[in-house]
Write a protein that holds these residues in place. Structure first.
Motif, PDB file in Angstrom:
ATOM      1  N   SER A   1      34.915 -12.166  13.557  1.00 62.43           N
ATOM      2  CA  SER A   1      35.571 -12.979  14.584  1.00 62.43           C
ATOM      3  C   SER A   1      36.236 -14.210  13.995  1.00 62.43           C
ATOM      4  CB  SER A   1      34.556 -13.401  15.651  1.00 62.43           C
ATOM      5  OG  SER A   1      34.024 -12.276  16.296  1.00 62.43           O
TER       6      SER A   1
ATOM      7  N   ARG B   1      24.912  -9.143  13.871  1.00 63.27           N
ATOM      8  CA  ARG B   1      25.477 -10.327  14.525  1.00 63.27           C
ATOM      9  C   ARG B   1      26.237 -11.188  13.532  1.00 63.27           C
ATOM     10  NH1 ARG B   1      21.940 -12.917  19.332  1.00 63.27           N
ATOM     11  NH2 ARG B   1      22.412 -11.116  20.591  1.00 63.27           N
TER      12      ARG B   1
ATOM     13  N   ALA C   1      33.552 -14.074  19.649  1.00 59.68           N
ATOM     14  CA  ALA C   1      32.431 -13.199  19.303  1.00 59.68           C
ATOM     15  C   ALA C   1      31.639 -12.744  20.522  1.00 59.68           C
ATOM     16  CB  ALA C   1      31.511 -13.909  18.314  1.00 59.68           C
TER      17      ALA C   1
ATOM     18  N   LEU D   1      29.551  -9.615  12.905  1.00 59.71           N
ATOM     19  CA  LEU D   1      30.442  -9.830  14.047  1.00 59.71           C
ATOM     20  C   LEU D   1      31.019 -11.242  14.022  1.00 59.71           C
ATOM     21  CD1 LEU D   1      31.712  -9.032  16.748  1.00 59.71           C
ATOM     22  CD2 LEU D   1      29.570  -9.727  17.837  1.00 59.71           C
ATOM     23  N   ILE D   2      30.192 -12.219  13.711  1.00 59.37           N
ATOM     24  CA  ILE D   2      30.654 -13.606  13.652  1.00 59.37           C
ATOM     25  C   ILE D   2      31.695 -13.770  12.547  1.00 59.37           C
ATOM     26  CG2 ILE D   2      29.950 -15.976  13.130  1.00 59.37           C
ATOM     27  CD1 ILE D   2      27.254 -15.250  14.563  1.00 59.37           C
TER      28      ILE D   2
END
Length: 50
Positions: A17, A10, A39, A13-14
């Protein structure tokens, strides 16, 4: 049964993004709301990662 979350995935991914948003709009124009949308999270869903 609680949902098992891969927090490292996660975070990646953040970060991915936010860099995509910075590339498109510039650092000064990026908001947490836009980052959450990019995200795929709710706006409040990012707070535990910061």
């Amino acid at each position: 049964m609680p949902k098992i979350v891969d927090h490292n995935a996660r975070r990646r991914l953040i970060v991915k993004s936010v860099w995509a948003l910075i590339g498109r709009r510039g650092l000064a124009a990026v908001t947490m709301r836009e980052l959450a949308a990019e995200a795929g999270f709710a706006n409040g869903g990012l707070a535990p990662y910061f």
